[in-house]
Structure formats: structure tokens, C-alpha cells
Design a protein around this motif. Structure first.
Motif, mmCIF file in Angstrom:
data_model
loop_
_atom_site.group_PDB
_atom_site.id
_atom_site.type_symbol
_atom_site.label_atom_id
_atom_site.label_comp_id
_atom_site.label_asym_id
_atom_site.label_seq_id
_atom_site.Cartn_x
_atom_site.Cartn_y
_atom_site.Cartn_z
ATOM 1 N N TYR A 286 0.675 -0.952 0.123
ATOM 2 C CA TYR A 286 -0.135 -0.109 -0.023
ATOM 3 C C TYR A 286 0.879 1.395 0.037
ATOM 4 N N VAL A 287 0.105 2.520 -0.295
ATOM 5 C CA VAL A 287 0.874 3.754 -0.401
ATOM 6 C C VAL A 287 -0.147 4.418 0.743
ATOM 7 N N ASP A 288 0.274 5.168 1.679
ATOM 8 C CA ASP A 288 -0.291 6.107 2.504
ATOM 9 C C ASP A 288 0.294 7.569 2.812
ATOM 10 N N ALA A 289 -0.568 8.586 3.072
ATOM 11 C CA ALA A 289 0.280 9.842 3.515
ATOM 12 C C ALA A 289 1.370 10.328 2.502
ATOM 13 N N THR A 290 1.360 10.232 1.146
ATOM 14 C CA THR A 290 2.157 10.471 0.252
ATOM 15 C C THR A 290 1.799 11.488 -0.639
ATOM 16 N N THR A 291 2.750 12.409 -1.098
ATOM 17 C CA THR A 291 2.313 13.241 -2.132
ATOM 18 C C THR A 291 3.438 13.124 -3.564
ATOM 19 N N LEU A 292 2.489 13.166 -4.648
ATOM 20 C CA LEU A 292 3.167 12.864 -6.083
ATOM 21 C C LEU A 292 3.064 14.153 -6.677
ATOM 22 N N ASN A 293 4.066 14.693 -7.242
ATOM 23 C CA ASN A 293 4.207 15.850 -7.889
ATOM 24 C C ASN A 293 4.730 15.529 -9.233
ATOM 25 N N ALA A 294 3.859 15.641 -10.244
ATOM 26 C CA ALA A 294 3.979 15.073 -11.556
ATOM 27 C C ALA A 294 4.105 16.412 -12.691
ATOM 28 N N ASN A 295 5.026 16.234 -13.801
ATOM 29 C CA ASN A 295 4.782 17.197 -14.786
ATOM 30 C C ASN A 295 4.830 16.522 -16.043
ATOM 31 N N ASN A 296 4.191 15.524 -16.160
ATOM 32 C CA ASN A 296 3.935 14.742 -17.362
ATOM 33 C C ASN A 296 2.807 13.859 -17.326
ATOM 34 N N ALA A 297 2.794 12.491 -17.915
ATOM 35 C CA ALA A 297 1.733 11.683 -18.093
ATOM 36 C C ALA A 297 1.930 10.383 -17.275
ATOM 37 N N ASN A 298 1.099 9.366 -17.164
ATOM 38 C CA ASN A 298 1.127 8.261 -16.440
ATOM 39 C C ASN A 298 1.600 8.202 -15.079
ATOM 40 N N VAL A 299 0.572 8.887 -14.314
ATOM 41 C CA VAL A 299 0.657 8.988 -13.034
ATOM 42 C C VAL A 299 -0.203 8.425 -12.325
ATOM 43 N N GLY A 300 0.081 7.542 -11.168
ATOM 44 C CA GLY A 300 -0.851 6.876 -10.466
ATOM 45 C C GLY A 300 -0.353 6.817 -8.871
ATOM 46 N N GLY A 301 -1.470 6.721 -7.843
ATOM 47 C CA GLY A 301 -1.272 6.660 -6.435
ATOM 48 C C GLY A 301 -0.365 5.549 -6.175
#
Length: 163
Positions: free
Chosen positions: A113-128
Motif C-alpha cells: 500500500y501507499v499512505d500519506a504520500t504526495t506525488l508531484n508530476a509534470n507529465n503523463a502516466n501518474v498513479g497513486g
């Protein structure tokens, strides 16, 4: 991270290990597919690696010009490499494309699992959980509501998978 790369000729079994509060900054001159991961950067296909009860907690990964970026692993090689009961928590990830809270590309996972995380993307194909999980198998894996995804300039952005 803990491991840079595992080749196809090497079988690896890792259990009960962690990467805590570390900072990884990966630089490239242009956007590309150089993998970056909190625990492991890259597994080659058919290495049959197994990771059990491992985690990344409190890491900051900055790879704004790299693709295949994951909180746990950047490039999982293929579905023959397995992650079980592993997690990513309290992390901040920044990447160009194929950005996932747990895995950037490929790989398989069970009860992770993934918890309490921030993803900062500058393009495509981004998932939690997974950015671009081609040929992957996930069972009993999840992303909590405390995961935030910012940015992304194209489509293929999802709460669990970006593909």
C-alpha cells in the motif's frame, strides 16, 4: 535508495528492510526514462527478485526530469519480480512521467500500500500506486485517501494506476 540495480543473472530475496527519511535527488539534462526508486532503482526482467515486509517511510525523491519513478521501485522489470507486504508512507515524490506512489513501471505486488504520500508530476502516466504498470499483477493492494497527486500535463492520471 537501498539498492541500485539487480541484473537478470542474480536472484535476490530481501526481507524486513527499510529506507527511512532519506533524500534522493536524480538529475538529467532532459526528460527521459532513467528509473529512480526509494528502495530500489531498477530490477532487470526475469531476475525473480522477492521483497517481503520492506518499506520506505519519510523519503523525499526529486527526479523531475526522470521517468519510471516510484516511492518503492522505479522500474520493476516484469511480473516475475514480486513485492509482498511492502509499503510507502509519508513521502514526497516528484517525477517527469511513469510516476507511481509504489512503482513507476512494471512489477507485481501483493498486500502492498501507499499512505500519506504526495506525488508531484509534470507529465503523463501518474498513479497513486503505479504509474505505468505494463504486464503487472496487483492483488490486495491499495492507496489511502491521504495520497495527493499534483500536476500532470497529459491524460492517464489515476488514483491507483496512471496507465
Amino acid at each position: 535508495g537501498v539498492i541500485g540495480q539487480v541484473s537478470a543473472a542474480v536472484k535476490v530475496v530481501v526481507e524486513n528492510s527499510a529506507f527511512l527519511r532519506g533524500t534522493i535527488t536524480a538529475g538529467r539534462n532532459s526528460a527521459g526514462n532513467s528509473p529512480v526508486g526509494g528502495f530500489i532503482r531498477r530490477l532487470a526482467g526475469n531476475s525473480n527478485a522477492t521483497f517481503t515486509n520492506c518499506y520506505v517511510d519519510g523519503a523525499t525523491i526529486t527526479a523531475t526530469k526522470s521517468g519510471r519513478v516510484g516511492g518503492f521501485i522505479g522500474d520493476g522489470g516484469d511480473k516475475n519480480n514480486m513485492f509482498a507486504k511492502c509499503y510507502v508512507k509519508n513521502c514526497t515524490l516528484s517525477g517527469a512521467q511513469h510516476l507511481g506512489g509504489f512503482v513507476g513501471t512494471y512489477s507485481s505486488a501483493s498486500k502492498c500500500y501507499v499512505d500519506a504520500t504526495t506525488l508531484n508530476a509534470n507529465n503523463a502516466n501518474v498513479g497513486g500506486f503505479a504509474g505505468y504498470p505494463e504486464n503487472a499483477v496487483f492483488s490486495d493492494c491499495y492507496v489511502t485517501s491521504d495520497v495527493t497527486i499534483n500536476g500532470g500535463t497529459y491524460n492517464a492520471i489515476g488514483g491507483f494506476m496512471g496507465i
